[in-house]
Design an enzyme around this catalytic site. Sequence first.
Site, PDB file in Angstrom:
ATOM      1  N   VAL A 149      -2.843  -8.049   4.720  1.00  0.00           N
ATOM      2  CA  VAL A 149      -4.109  -7.661   5.350  1.00  0.00           C
ATOM      3  C   VAL A 149      -4.399  -6.270   4.789  1.00  0.00           C
ATOM      4  O   VAL A 149      -3.778  -5.293   5.198  1.00  0.00           O
ATOM      5  CB  VAL A 149      -3.996  -7.645   6.882  1.00  0.00           C
ATOM      6  CG1 VAL A 149      -5.316  -7.208   7.508  1.00  0.00           C
ATOM      7  CG2 VAL A 149      -3.593  -9.027   7.398  1.00  0.00           C
ATOM      8  N   PRO A 150      -5.300  -6.159   3.820  1.00  0.00           N
ATOM      9  CA  PRO A 150      -5.334  -4.991   2.927  1.00  0.00           C
ATOM     10  C   PRO A 150      -5.987  -3.736   3.507  1.00  0.00           C
ATOM     11  O   PRO A 150      -7.064  -3.311   3.072  1.00  0.00           O
ATOM     12  CB  PRO A 150      -6.112  -5.519   1.716  1.00  0.00           C
ATOM     13  CG  PRO A 150      -7.044  -6.530   2.288  1.00  0.00           C
ATOM     14  CD  PRO A 150      -6.281  -7.190   3.409  1.00  0.00           C
ATOM     15  N   CYS A 151      -5.295  -3.106   4.458  1.00  0.00           N
ATOM     16  CA  CYS A 151      -5.819  -1.864   5.023  1.00  0.00           C
ATOM     17  C   CYS A 151      -5.868  -0.752   3.986  1.00  0.00           C
ATOM     18  O   CYS A 151      -6.615   0.221   4.151  1.00  0.00           O
ATOM     19  CB  CYS A 151      -4.989  -1.444   6.232  1.00  0.00           C
ATOM     20  SG  CYS A 151      -3.215  -1.395   5.953  1.00  0.00           S
ATOM     21  N   HIS A 152      -5.119  -0.888   2.890  1.00  0.00           N
ATOM     22  CA  HIS A 152      -5.153   0.128   1.833  1.00  0.00           C
ATOM     23  C   HIS A 152      -6.491   0.144   1.097  1.00  0.00           C
ATOM     24  O   HIS A 152      -6.795   1.103   0.394  1.00  0.00           O
ATOM     25  CB  HIS A 152      -4.020  -0.121   0.830  1.00  0.00           C
ATOM     26  CG  HIS A 152      -4.039  -1.485   0.211  1.00  0.00           C
ATOM     27  ND1 HIS A 152      -3.482  -2.586   0.835  1.00  0.00           N
ATOM     28  CD2 HIS A 152      -4.564  -1.938  -0.957  1.00  0.00           C
ATOM     29  CE1 HIS A 152      -3.652  -3.646   0.068  1.00  0.00           C
ATOM     30  NE2 HIS A 152      -4.312  -3.291  -1.020  1.00  0.00           N
TER      31      HIS A 152
END
Length: 291
Positions: A257-260
Amino acid sequence: MTIVPTIEAEITPAGADYEVVRRVIERLTEDYRTQPQLDDLAAELGLSPTQLQKTFTRWAGLSPKAFLQAVTLDHARRLMRDENLPLLETSLELGLSGPGRLHDLFVTHEAMSPGEWKARGAGLTIRYGFHDSPFGIAVVMATDRGLAGLAFADQGGEQAAFEDMAIRWPNARFEQDQAATAPYAVRVFHPDRWRAEAPLRVVLIGSDFQIRVWQALLKIPFGRAVTYSDIACDIGQPTASRAVGAAVGRNPISFVVPCHRALGKSGALTGYHWGLTRKRAILGWETAQAG
């Protein structure tokens, strides 16, 4: 909360590439104005310039110099060059292909019910393990329904990273089970295992607001980035940028889940729960993969 004791010798996997890369990234980003030379970086790490170049390039797919360019503010702004497009635009419509496109399709997710979340993990068994990854040691957590947690740690910080995750679900039962979590680590960190026809199952455990934010993160195409205000607009709460930022910071399934890929309005990297150096590493790695 039941925590099964760990065996310290089993926690830290072999492989030191990321430690070398981490130290180079820190040096480059702290002293980018002086443009540290490869020879100087190698000497600081006790390596030959050739060894350092090969190690870094093997890990990132980019030379240290190219990597530095990939984590600059200008590059972050380029990742957001279509920031006026809604997040519902897919990577296919944006013309992306290859590993990036596969990454967008290889995750399928479900959310636990509000009642299950309010129970704070009561009746839930979460298996966890420590695995090598391109970004340090990965703490992988899974339930019978799929991947539920993914955190990162540097050597020596494994137990603290686990406890940081476990406290989110204080009533759950935790069992260390490397065999159960190893297949998830392989699926997550090896692009050749990303399969649209056999997507990775992910279960989101959070409040309704948090889950809507995490679902919005899953819409951000590989190799791209958006702002917190973009996410707020996507979930129908354009004035909730600060709350969105807090929810992004609580994302329990890093990388997948690409919070970056959530950046400040100017393109600044801003915070990351597992450290800005690791955020730079992930964004640079994705740039190389997408390229």
